[in-house]
Design an enzyme around this catalytic site. Structure first.
Site, mmCIF file in Angstrom:
data_model
loop_
_atom_site.group_PDB
_atom_site.id
_atom_site.type_symbol
_atom_site.label_atom_id
_atom_site.label_comp_id
_atom_site.label_asym_id
_atom_site.label_seq_id
_atom_site.Cartn_x
_atom_site.Cartn_y
_atom_site.Cartn_z
ATOM 1 N N ASN A 140 -24.043 11.774 -20.006
ATOM 2 C CA ASN A 140 -24.436 10.355 -19.886
ATOM 3 C C ASN A 140 -23.698 9.690 -18.735
ATOM 4 O O ASN A 140 -23.143 8.613 -18.871
ATOM 5 C CB ASN A 140 -24.219 9.582 -21.194
ATOM 6 C CG ASN A 140 -22.762 9.444 -21.572
ATOM 7 O OD1 ASN A 140 -22.039 10.431 -21.597
ATOM 8 N ND2 ASN A 140 -22.315 8.229 -21.878
ATOM 9 N N ASP A 143 -24.913 2.036 -27.751
ATOM 10 C CA ASP A 143 -24.216 3.300 -27.518
ATOM 11 C C ASP A 143 -24.465 4.299 -28.650
ATOM 12 O O ASP A 143 -25.114 5.326 -28.464
ATOM 13 C CB ASP A 143 -22.704 3.050 -27.422
ATOM 14 C CG ASP A 143 -22.313 2.532 -26.046
ATOM 15 O OD1 ASP A 143 -23.100 2.700 -25.111
ATOM 16 O OD2 ASP A 143 -21.228 1.968 -25.925
ATOM 17 N N VAL A 184 -24.898 1.047 -17.268
ATOM 18 C CA VAL A 184 -25.107 0.202 -18.456
ATOM 19 C C VAL A 184 -24.059 0.488 -19.527
ATOM 20 O O VAL A 184 -23.752 1.649 -19.811
ATOM 21 C CB VAL A 184 -26.528 0.442 -19.034
ATOM 22 C CG1 VAL A 184 -26.675 -0.196 -20.402
ATOM 23 C CG2 VAL A 184 -27.585 -0.145 -18.094
ATOM 24 N N TYR A 185 -23.528 -0.579 -20.120
ATOM 25 C CA TYR A 185 -22.647 -0.471 -21.280
ATOM 26 C C TYR A 185 -23.320 -1.139 -22.486
ATOM 27 O O TYR A 185 -24.311 -1.864 -22.350
ATOM 28 C CB TYR A 185 -21.305 -1.162 -21.003
ATOM 29 C CG TYR A 185 -20.385 -0.362 -20.101
ATOM 30 C CD1 TYR A 185 -19.708 0.745 -20.588
ATOM 31 C CD2 TYR A 185 -20.204 -0.714 -18.773
ATOM 32 C CE1 TYR A 185 -18.858 1.488 -19.768
ATOM 33 C CE2 TYR A 185 -19.357 0.018 -17.945
ATOM 34 C CZ TYR A 185 -18.686 1.123 -18.448
ATOM 35 O OH TYR A 185 -17.864 1.847 -17.642
ATOM 36 N N GLU A 186 -22.702 -0.911 -23.636
ATOM 37 C CA GLU A 186 -23.229 -1.383 -24.922
ATOM 38 C C GLU A 186 -23.903 -2.764 -24.889
ATOM 39 O O GLU A 186 -25.085 -2.901 -25.188
ATOM 40 C CB GLU A 186 -22.066 -1.407 -25.938
ATOM 41 C CG GLU A 186 -22.378 -2.052 -27.259
ATOM 42 C CD GLU A 186 -23.373 -1.262 -28.086
ATOM 43 O OE1 GLU A 186 -23.195 -0.056 -28.237
ATOM 44 O OE2 GLU A 186 -24.344 -1.865 -28.580
ATOM 45 N N GLY A 231 -37.383 -9.181 -44.252
ATOM 46 C CA GLY A 231 -38.444 -8.447 -44.927
ATOM 47 C C GLY A 231 -39.459 -9.274 -45.706
ATOM 48 O O GLY A 231 -40.203 -8.723 -46.506
ATOM 49 N N GLY A 232 -39.490 -10.583 -45.502
ATOM 50 C CA GLY A 232 -40.472 -11.376 -46.235
ATOM 51 C C GLY A 232 -39.974 -11.831 -47.596
ATOM 52 O O GLY A 232 -40.680 -12.534 -48.318
ATOM 53 N N THR A 285 -15.962 19.935 -11.297
ATOM 54 C CA THR A 285 -17.299 20.410 -10.941
ATOM 55 C C THR A 285 -17.680 20.029 -9.517
ATOM 56 O O THR A 285 -18.785 20.312 -9.075
ATOM 57 C CB THR A 285 -18.346 19.848 -11.926
ATOM 58 O OG1 THR A 285 -18.154 18.442 -12.022
ATOM 59 C CG2 THR A 285 -18.227 20.485 -13.286
ATOM 60 N N GLN A 335 -19.017 6.349 -24.997
ATOM 61 C CA GLN A 335 -19.418 6.319 -26.415
ATOM 62 C C GLN A 335 -20.787 6.925 -26.733
ATOM 63 O O GLN A 335 -20.926 7.671 -27.706
ATOM 64 C CB GLN A 335 -19.395 4.874 -26.940
ATOM 65 C CG GLN A 335 -19.685 4.792 -28.417
ATOM 66 C CD GLN A 335 -19.689 3.396 -29.006
ATOM 67 O OE1 GLN A 335 -20.210 3.178 -30.070
ATOM 68 N NE2 GLN A 335 -19.092 2.425 -28.344
ATOM 69 N N SER A 336 -21.803 6.595 -25.925
ATOM 70 C CA SER A 336 -23.167 6.973 -26.337
ATOM 71 C C SER A 336 -23.322 8.490 -26.450
ATOM 72 O O SER A 336 -23.765 9.014 -27.484
ATOM 73 C CB SER A 336 -24.198 6.395 -25.360
ATOM 74 O OG SER A 336 -24.034 6.972 -24.079
HETATM 75 N N1 CAO Z 1 -15.426 17.002 -12.173
HETATM 76 C C1 CAO Z 1 -15.626 16.264 -11.071
HETATM 77 N N2 CAO Z 1 -16.209 15.048 -11.074
HETATM 78 C C2 CAO Z 1 -16.593 14.570 -12.269
HETATM 79 C C3 CAO Z 1 -16.415 15.292 -13.466
HETATM 80 C C4 CAO Z 1 -15.808 16.565 -13.383
HETATM 81 N N3 CAO Z 1 -15.592 17.324 -14.461
HETATM 82 N N4 CAO Z 1 -16.904 14.562 -14.486
HETATM 83 C C5 CAO Z 1 -17.366 13.422 -13.962
HETATM 84 N N5 CAO Z 1 -17.186 13.421 -12.626
HETATM 85 C C6 CAO Z 1 -17.566 12.375 -11.686
HETATM 86 C C7 CAO Z 1 -19.051 12.145 -11.657
HETATM 87 O O1 CAO Z 1 -19.685 13.133 -10.892
HETATM 88 C C8 CAO Z 1 -19.137 10.757 -11.049
HETATM 89 O O2 CAO Z 1 -18.954 10.859 -9.655
HETATM 90 P P1 CAO Z 1 -19.981 10.271 -8.565
HETATM 91 O O3 CAO Z 1 -20.001 8.798 -8.778
HETATM 92 O O4 CAO Z 1 -19.358 10.670 -7.269
HETATM 93 O O5 CAO Z 1 -21.299 10.867 -8.800
HETATM 94 C C9 CAO Z 1 -17.895 10.095 -11.642
HETATM 95 O O6 CAO Z 1 -17.057 11.146 -12.097
HETATM 96 C C10 CAO Z 1 -18.063 9.186 -12.827
HETATM 97 O O7 CAO Z 1 -19.339 8.961 -13.183
HETATM 98 P P2 CAO Z 1 -19.911 7.542 -13.681
HETATM 99 O O8 CAO Z 1 -20.425 6.784 -12.514
HETATM 100 O O9 CAO Z 1 -20.863 7.905 -14.733
HETATM 101 O O10 CAO Z 1 -18.657 6.776 -14.338
HETATM 102 P P3 CAO Z 1 -18.378 5.196 -14.398
HETATM 103 O O11 CAO Z 1 -17.109 5.073 -15.156
HETATM 104 O O12 CAO Z 1 -18.404 4.535 -13.065
HETATM 105 O O13 CAO Z 1 -19.608 4.599 -15.241
HETATM 106 C C11 CAO Z 1 -21.005 4.313 -17.188
HETATM 107 C C12 CAO Z 1 -19.610 4.664 -16.639
HETATM 108 C C13 CAO Z 1 -20.963 4.533 -18.679
HETATM 109 C C14 CAO Z 1 -21.332 2.848 -16.870
HETATM 110 C C15 CAO Z 1 -22.055 5.231 -16.543
HETATM 111 O O14 CAO Z 1 -21.665 6.558 -16.726
HETATM 112 C C16 CAO Z 1 -23.462 5.035 -17.092
HETATM 113 O O15 CAO Z 1 -24.147 4.057 -16.785
HETATM 114 N N6 CAO Z 1 -23.932 5.995 -17.924
HETATM 115 C C17 CAO Z 1 -25.268 6.007 -18.471
HETATM 116 C C18 CAO Z 1 -25.433 4.985 -19.551
HETATM 117 C C19 CAO Z 1 -24.448 5.175 -20.678
HETATM 118 O O16 CAO Z 1 -24.331 6.205 -21.295
HETATM 119 N N7 CAO Z 1 -23.759 4.089 -20.981
HETATM 120 C C20 CAO Z 1 -22.976 4.038 -22.200
HETATM 121 C C21 CAO Z 1 -21.588 4.262 -21.974
HETATM 122 S S1 CAO Z 1 -20.736 3.851 -23.454
HETATM 123 O O17 CAO Z 1 -20.546 2.217 -23.372
#
Ligand code: CAO
Length: 414
Positions: free
Chosen positions: A95, A167, A136-138, A245-246, A73, A16-17
């Site tokens: 993100n 987010d 981190v999530y929302e 706001g007071g 990638t 989302q963010s």
């Molecule tokens: N090709 C290949 N690999 C890819 C890819 C692509 N096109 N796009 C993503 N990936 C991979 C990433 O490289 C990552 O792999 P590694 O763990 O090996 O480095 C993996 O997919 C997913 O990344 P992630 O760890 O970010 O995903 P997650 O679901 O485990 O975590 C979240 C999600 C949101 C908790 C985490 O991304 C985060 O903390 N983000 C920063 C804070 C943020 O924006 N939070 C708000 C989210 S909205 O509630």
């Protein structure tokens, strides 16, 4: 012409963010190319699905006006394509969890080598410090940024709010960072790193609560319901529905509250409009009485003031109360449900609530661009299907031939 025409964004955001940020930039006219993992895509495509095998509303409502391309990638060919996309774009937004892009081989140093003009923008949960590696999530951000400790009633637990301040709030901050960096690039010719931590974004939105933390050292917070009867600890407490706001305010019941959970209205007893309000609720007697006719006299008795207001509002619907109090300049607002907001004609009229057609989902409602620019109107275009624009982007942005695209597909890079 749109404000950000000519700006191309390499969008590695998910959930989302980040998508909130790049969706805004797309509405302002940027060409947003969303890079997703082949066969998987943004996890939200499949989350909270209401219709089987169809992109969820979670995804469609956060990814309008974007193009989707799938690139692995982590494969060699995929990395080469991603490198060329970095060369061709003005902004790289992401993100992922901390370090994910570095692990793919794209550190900030490497990205600058590839394209010194690029703006590399990220949302993370925390800034540098003890929690910098955390996901981190929302609601985690609402708790760590001060939102939860200051939301709810004093005799209840910390509470998160329905507004996605962690987010979408941080996405908004990031969008401002990106356009500011683009503006600076006009003069410097250089890109830069833009980072918004969700904890920082939430704390920024809770600024007035840090104000109150410091006021607390000099005596009780008189606009909080704890004054004068309750006690204050050493941290900004939860203030229930008190007006920040007071000017004293509270949510009161309206006609039908027994069945309708949203038959309520917020009323602010602003001093300048108090006489009109007192007359409307049948309390002319307060106007001559020194026990009631000044804000200072009323302050210790606000509970009674709002009880008396509520006796009156419970005889009217929230819309009737609004109609009576608005001409008297009494600030007030009905508690509107999502159902009521989705049906509100004025929000449809301004494009803030929009109906969109989607090839596999059909028609759905979304929130359009809440930021209105007179010279850059935002049309809401449905979200892309997974990889819908892969061939188009590889050919038109990177100039790849049909054979090269086929080879990349055969290597499972796209
Ligand atoms: N090709 C290949 N690999 C890819 C890819 C692509 N096109 N796009 C993503 N990936 C991979 C990433 O490289 C990552 O792999 P590694 O763990 O090996 O480095 C993996 O997919 C997913 O990344 P992630 O760890 O970010 O995903 P997650 O679901 O485990 O975590 C979240 C999600 C949101 C908790 C985490 O991304 C985060 O903390 N983000 C920063 C804070 C943020 O924006 N939070 C708000 C989210 S909205 O509630």
């Amino acid at each position: 012409m749109k404000a950000l025409d000519g700006v191309r964004i390499l969008d590695m955001t998910h959930v989302q963010s980040g998508p909130t940020c790049t969706q805004l930039l797309a509405w302002f006219g940027a060409d947003v190319i969303k890079v997703e993992r082949p066969g998987v895509g943004d996890a939200t495509r499949g989350q909270l699905r209401d219709i089987p095998d169809v992109d969820s509303l979670y995804f469609t409502m956060l990814n309008h006006n974007k193009r989707s391309i799938t690139v692995n990638t982590k494969s060699e060919t995929g990395r080469a394509i991603f490198t060329r996309l970095i060369e061709s774009c003005d902004v790289l937004a992401e993100n992922f969890a901390p370090g994910a892009l570095d692990r793919m081989g794209f550190s900030w140093e490497r990205i600058q080598e590839i394209n010194p003009r690029i703006i590399y923008a990220s949302v993370k949960g925390f800034g540098p410090g003890p929690y910098e590696d955390c996901k981190v999530y929302e609601n985690v951000a609402q708790c760590t940024g001060g939102g939860a400790s200051t939301t709810g009633f004093d005799d209840g637990p910390p509470t998160v709010t329905g507004a996605q301040i962690g987010d979408s709030g941080t996405g908004l901050h990031l969008a401002l960072g990106i356009v500011t960096a683009l503006f600076q690039r006009e003069k410097s010719g250089r890109g830069q790193r833009v980072v918004c931590a969700m904890q920082d974004g939430v704390l920024n939105l809770c600024r007035v609560k840090l104000r109150d933390q410091q006021r607390l050292a000099h005596g009780p917070l008189k606009e909080y319901p704890q004054y004068p009867n309750g006690t204050f600890g050493d941290a900004t407490p939860r203030s229930g529905n008190a007006s920040g706001g007071g000017q004293p305010g509270w949510i009161v019941k309206c006609k039908g509250w027994e069945e309708d959970p949203n038959a309520y209205i917020y009323i602010i007893t602003q001093a300048a409009a108090f006489a009109g309000l007192a007359r409307a609720i049948g309390h002319e007697d307060w106007l001559e009485d020194p026990e009631w006719n000044t804000p200072e006299a009323r302050l210790p008795k606000l509970e009674t003031v709002f009880d008396e207001i509520e006796k009156w509002t419970m005889t009217k619907t929230k819309f009737e109360v609004m109609e009576i109090l608005n001409p008297l300049n009494v600030p007030c607002g009905p508690v509107l449900s999502m159902k009521e907001l989705s049906q509100e004609p004025s929000l449809r009229g301004t494009g803030t609530v929009v109906e969109v057609d989607h090839p596999t989902r059909g028609k759905y409602l979304t929130v359009g661009n809440p930021i209105k620019l007179s010279d850059s109107p935002a049309d809401v275009v449905r979200s892309p299907l997974l990889g819908e624009h892969t061939d188009e982007v590889l050919a038109s942005v990177l100039g790849m031939s049909a054979e090269e695209i086929e080879a990349a597909k055969a290597a499972k890079a796209v």
